[in-house]
Motif scaffolding. Structure first.
Motif, PDB file in Angstrom:
ATOM      1  N   TYR A 373       0.832  -1.197   0.000  1.00 32.90           N
ATOM      2  CA  TYR A 373       0.000   0.000   0.000  1.00 32.90           C
ATOM      3  C   TYR A 373       0.872   1.254   0.000  1.00 32.90           C
ATOM      4  O   TYR A 373       0.570   2.238  -0.690  1.00 32.90           O
ATOM      5  N   TYR A 374       1.942   1.228   0.796  1.00 36.67           N
ATOM      6  CA  TYR A 374       2.834   2.382   0.872  1.00 36.67           C
ATOM      7  C   TYR A 374       3.431   2.692  -0.496  1.00 36.67           C
ATOM      8  O   TYR A 374       3.454   3.850  -0.936  1.00 36.67           O
ATOM      9  N   HIS A 375       3.901   1.678  -1.181  1.00 38.30           N
ATOM     10  CA  HIS A 375       4.514   1.883  -2.506  1.00 38.30           C
ATOM     11  C   HIS A 375       3.471   2.354  -3.516  1.00 38.30           C
ATOM     12  O   HIS A 375       3.753   3.218  -4.355  1.00 38.30           O
ATOM     13  N   LYS A 376       2.259   1.814  -3.423  1.00 34.47           N
ATOM     14  CA  LYS A 376       1.224   2.169  -4.391  1.00 34.47           C
ATOM     15  C   LYS A 376       0.717   3.584  -4.187  1.00 34.47           C
ATOM     16  O   LYS A 376       0.532   4.345  -5.144  1.00 34.47           O
ATOM     17  N   PHE A 377       0.469   3.970  -2.930  1.00 33.61           N
ATOM     18  CA  PHE A 377      -0.175   5.245  -2.641  1.00 33.61           C
ATOM     19  C   PHE A 377       0.799   6.390  -2.399  1.00 33.61           C
ATOM     20  O   PHE A 377       0.434   7.548  -2.566  1.00 33.61           O
ATOM     21  N   LEU A 378       2.029   6.082  -1.993  1.00 30.63           N
ATOM     22  CA  LEU A 378       2.991   7.152  -1.696  1.00 30.63           C
ATOM     23  C   LEU A 378       4.211   7.120  -2.614  1.00 30.63           C
ATOM     24  O   LEU A 378       4.511   8.105  -3.266  1.00 30.63           O
ATOM     25  N   LYS A 379       4.894   5.985  -2.630  1.00 32.97           N
ATOM     26  CA  LYS A 379       6.151   5.890  -3.396  1.00 32.97           C
ATOM     27  C   LYS A 379       5.920   6.164  -4.884  1.00 32.97           C
ATOM     28  O   LYS A 379       6.775   6.763  -5.549  1.00 32.97           O
ATOM     29  N   ASN A 380       4.786   5.750  -5.403  1.00 30.66           N
ATOM     30  CA  ASN A 380       4.503   5.932  -6.828  1.00 30.66           C
ATOM     31  C   ASN A 380       4.133   7.366  -7.189  1.00 30.66           C
ATOM     32  O   ASN A 380       3.900   7.681  -8.347  1.00 30.66           O
ATOM     33  N   LEU A 432      -9.923  -0.995   3.022  1.00 31.73           N
ATOM     34  CA  LEU A 432      -9.271   0.108   3.721  1.00 31.73           C
ATOM     35  C   LEU A 432     -10.261   0.979   4.493  1.00 31.73           C
ATOM     36  O   LEU A 432      -9.888   2.045   4.980  1.00 31.73           O
ATOM     37  N   ASN A 433     -11.511   0.503   4.603  1.00 35.88           N
ATOM     38  CA  ASN A 433     -12.540   1.293   5.314  1.00 35.88           C
ATOM     39  C   ASN A 433     -12.506   2.743   4.849  1.00 35.88           C
ATOM     40  O   ASN A 433     -12.391   3.686   5.642  1.00 35.88           O
ATOM     41  N   PHE A 434     -12.610   2.903   3.560  1.00 36.23           N
ATOM     42  CA  PHE A 434     -12.409   4.166   2.856  1.00 36.23           C
ATOM     43  C   PHE A 434     -13.179   5.342   3.461  1.00 36.23           C
ATOM     44  O   PHE A 434     -12.630   6.418   3.663  1.00 36.23           O
ATOM     45  N   TRP A 435     -14.468   5.139   3.797  1.00 36.80           N
ATOM     46  CA  TRP A 435     -15.280   6.257   4.292  1.00 36.80           C
ATOM     47  C   TRP A 435     -14.970   6.603   5.748  1.00 36.80           C
ATOM     48  O   TRP A 435     -15.503   7.584   6.278  1.00 36.80           O
ATOM     49  N   ASN A 436     -14.087   5.828   6.400  1.00 36.25           N
ATOM     50  CA  ASN A 436     -13.648   6.212   7.745  1.00 36.25           C
ATOM     51  C   ASN A 436     -12.763   7.459   7.716  1.00 36.25           C
ATOM     52  O   ASN A 436     -12.456   8.031   8.762  1.00 36.25           O
ATOM     53  N   LEU A 437     -12.373   7.882   6.526  1.00 33.34           N
ATOM     54  CA  LEU A 437     -11.618   9.119   6.378  1.00 33.34           C
ATOM     55  C   LEU A 437     -12.529  10.340   6.454  1.00 33.34           C
ATOM     56  O   LEU A 437     -12.078  11.470   6.316  1.00 33.34           O
ATOM     57  N   THR A 438     -13.836  10.109   6.644  1.00 28.45           N
ATOM     58  CA  THR A 438     -14.788  11.199   6.809  1.00 28.45           C
ATOM     59  C   THR A 438     -15.574  10.986   8.100  1.00 28.45           C
ATOM     60  O   THR A 438     -15.537   9.908   8.691  1.00 28.45           O
TER      61      THR A 438
END
Length: 629
Positions: A373-380, A432-438
């Protein structure tokens, strides 16, 4: 300060874009909003730039109406920035009106059509009281009299419109027209065939749909061709790329599988379903800020001149489109003064999070279980993901450096959470429980499994209706009941609004049974999901009871059902549900009256009390109370 540094730091050739300078005019800069349209038109003419053209609902209808052999008068209303002045000007020019005359300081414009004379008032508030009363009286006469050779196009903000008609002289025709305008406004209708009038409320335009049209018009504008001449458009070192151009590329449909666009549209749709209208002017402001926002630019917006300084000082990350969406390039006071940023920030994106998301951002680099996830969402994404600023901040945080540096990294985390909200792929949302970011953790369900299903004429899942019924029951009774297949109506004996209600009055099944049912349907006028309680009736005056399910109410009921209610929900939602309970109780009592139900005898009164079983479900038990006379 910044400008002086720029002057001595220009080693590379950059091209100053008239288009970028013009686009700043739509952003959060100081201006006289009463002259908004005039200023934009003047800048277009001065800079010789093509206007931002997008399809506007109703415009073709307006033009065709006035070109027809039997045109009707038109009233345009809505909030400031909905495009009323734009529509008036487009009608004027489409009917042969000269641009030079439009630009003159005239409050009432006249235009001769084939068999009619058209009077246009682009802003009713610009008229003095005498002219206002005169023009509305004449308009009322033409609306009632189909044979009149005078027709009108009048625009006014909704509040000003009602106030102006109230001030008009009380002739018979004015009184009739005043009444029909109020009916059209309340019922969200465009005309009554008995009157020579069309009524358009531009506040009813779909915000999400308009955003897509405006965004396409901005992103595909010919002005971007100027950027091809600039070094920072496509430099050898990608980290030198102009942040304006980078933001523009991320808004294009093909970029990142279009997730960014879709997420913004989802948020705007949810804002609308929560009962908030964002006018066209606010959408243009949002788009301008997404592209140009930077806390060190003039008025917190970039221009071509400052780009070399931003790039050379490694400050491109502060242009992140993902926090510009929320106005984070602006001061907190400014954010709270701009409607579009105020409502988007009400989702709490960036401030809300989960352990899973923060673990990816902070520890993902070294944790083999989440490193992908780190490489996909940040490193890239070295531009806005693992920027130099992020790497330094992360290192300081993990190594336990100074408190100040830790706090700086926590601010960086807010921006990264915002970015993740707009890039997490659909197939990863659930994991990733996406809507937990809101703060609206049920927003995705509300949008996709309730609203969109209803729009497609599909039924909402019984599991969802059952959960909402469970939340309602907990509020209606004041107890942690687990009943989900019925709605329980209970009181404290005489007071329906009591916090604890254990006197059982009635229950309505969720699934249809003998005419009784609880469903979710789309409310006709405003297209919002509505929870409806149907009672079996023997009299026609017992109508279904409705509760509008905007996003906030849906989240509130779902959280109550799940037993986790945050403090961010106010007493207002609780009182809304109790008011709904009172409506149901009134209909239940009315039905009992018609059915002749009698619980009291000469010597006793039969009362049903709620009792909680081991499974958490409440059941009524009979209790007979002796009456002493």
């Amino acid at each position: 300060m910044v400008v002086s540094q720029i002057e001595s730091n220009l080693e590379r050739t950059f091209h100053k874009s008239k288009w970028v300078d013009f686009l700043r005019q739509y952003g959060p800069i100081p201006r006289n909003d009463n002259m908004y349209d005039e200023v934009i038109q003047r800048n277009l003419k001065t800079k010789k730039i093509e206007p931002i053209i997008f399809e506007t609902e109703y415009l073709d209808e307006l033009i065709n109406n006035f070109k027809s052999t039997s045109p009707k008068s038109v009233i345009l209303t809505g909030t400031a920035g909905d495009g009323k002045t734009f529509c008036c000007r487009e009608v004027w020019e489409a009917l042969g009106g000269a641009r030079e005359i439009w630009e003159q300081d005239i409050t009432i414009r006249q235009l001769n059509l084939d068999n009619h004379k058209l009077y246009i008032v682009k802003d009713l508030s610009e008229l003095n009281n005498e002219d206002k009363i005169r023009i509305l009286t004449l308009m009322a006469d033409s609306i009632i009299n189909f044979s009149s050779d005078q027709i009108y196009l009048i625009a006014a903000n909704d509040g000003q419109l009602i106030e102006a008609w109230e001030q008009a002289e009380n002739t018979d025709n004015v009184i009739k027209v005043r009444k029909i305008i109020e009916e059209l406004l309340v019922n969200d209708q465009q005309e009554d065939l008995n009157y020579n009038l069309r009524f358009y409320n531009l506040s009813r335009l779909n915000t999400a749909r308009m955003f897509t049209k405006i965004l396409d018009a901005v992103i595909n504008h010919s002005g971007w061709q100027e950027c091809q001449k600039c070094y920072y458009h496509n430099p050898p070192n990608l980290n030198e790329k102009c942040p304006i151009w980078e933001n523009k590329k991320r808004l294009e449909e093909k970029h990142w599988n279009n997730i960014l666009r879709e997420r913004i549209i989802d948020l705007l749709q949810l804002v609308e379903l929560n009962g908030i209208h964002l006018p066209i002017r606010q959408l243009l402001l949002l788009i301008s800020n997404m592209l140009l926002g930077h806390p060190e630019g003039k008025d917190k917006l970039l221009n071509c001149k400052i780009v070399p300084f931003i790039v050379d000082n490694d400050k491109s990350y502060l242009s992140s489109i993902y926090h510009n969406i929320f106005g984070f390039n602006l001061s907190e006071r400014k954010i709270n003064s701009i409607e579009v940023f105020k409502v988007l920030n009400s989702f709490g994106i960036g401030k809300e999070t989960s352990n899973q998301i923060d673990n990816i951002l902070i520890f993902g680099k070294d944790d083999p279980e989440i490193s992908h996830y780190y490489h996909k969402f940040l490193k890239n994404d070295s531009f806005y993901g693992t920027s130099k600023n992020f790497i330094i901040g992360q290192k300081s945080y993990l190594e336990g450096d100074l408190i100040e540096e830790k706090n700086n990294f926590l601010k960086i985390l807010i921006s990264q959470r915002q970015r993740l909200f707009f890039i997490i792929a659909k197939d990863e949302e659930e994991n990733l429980n996406f809507w937990n970011l809101t703060i609206f953790q049920f927003a995705g369900e509300y949008l996709n499994k309730v609203y969109k299903k209803l729009k497609n004429n599909e039924k909402v899942s019984q599991n969802i209706i059952g959960r909402l019924a469970k939340g309602i029951n907990r509020i209606f009774t004041g107890m942690l009941v687990n009943n989900f297949n019925e709605i329980i109506i209970a009181t404290s004996g005489s007071y329906s609004q009591a916090k604890i209600s254990q006197v059982y009055e009635e229950s309505i099944p969720v699934r249809k049974n003998r005419g009784e049912e609880v469903t979710i349907e789309l409310e006709e006028n405003h297209n919002i999901p509505t929870l409806i309680v149907y009672l079996s009736v023997i009299q026609n005056d017992i109508y279904p009871i409705k509760l509008t399910l905007n996003l906030a109410r849906y989240e509130y009921l779902s959280r109550v059902a799940e037993g986790t209610l945050p403090s961010s929900f106010s007493q207002e939602y609780y009182e809304d549900i109790l008011a709904f309970k009172t409506q149901i109780l009134q209909k239940v009592k009315l039905r009992k009256k018609w059915e002749g139900e009698e619980l009291e005898t000469d010597n006793s009164l039969l009362i049903n009390l709620l009792e909680m079983k081991d499974d958490g479900k409440a059941h009524p038990i009979n209790m007979e109370v002796m009456i002493c006379r």
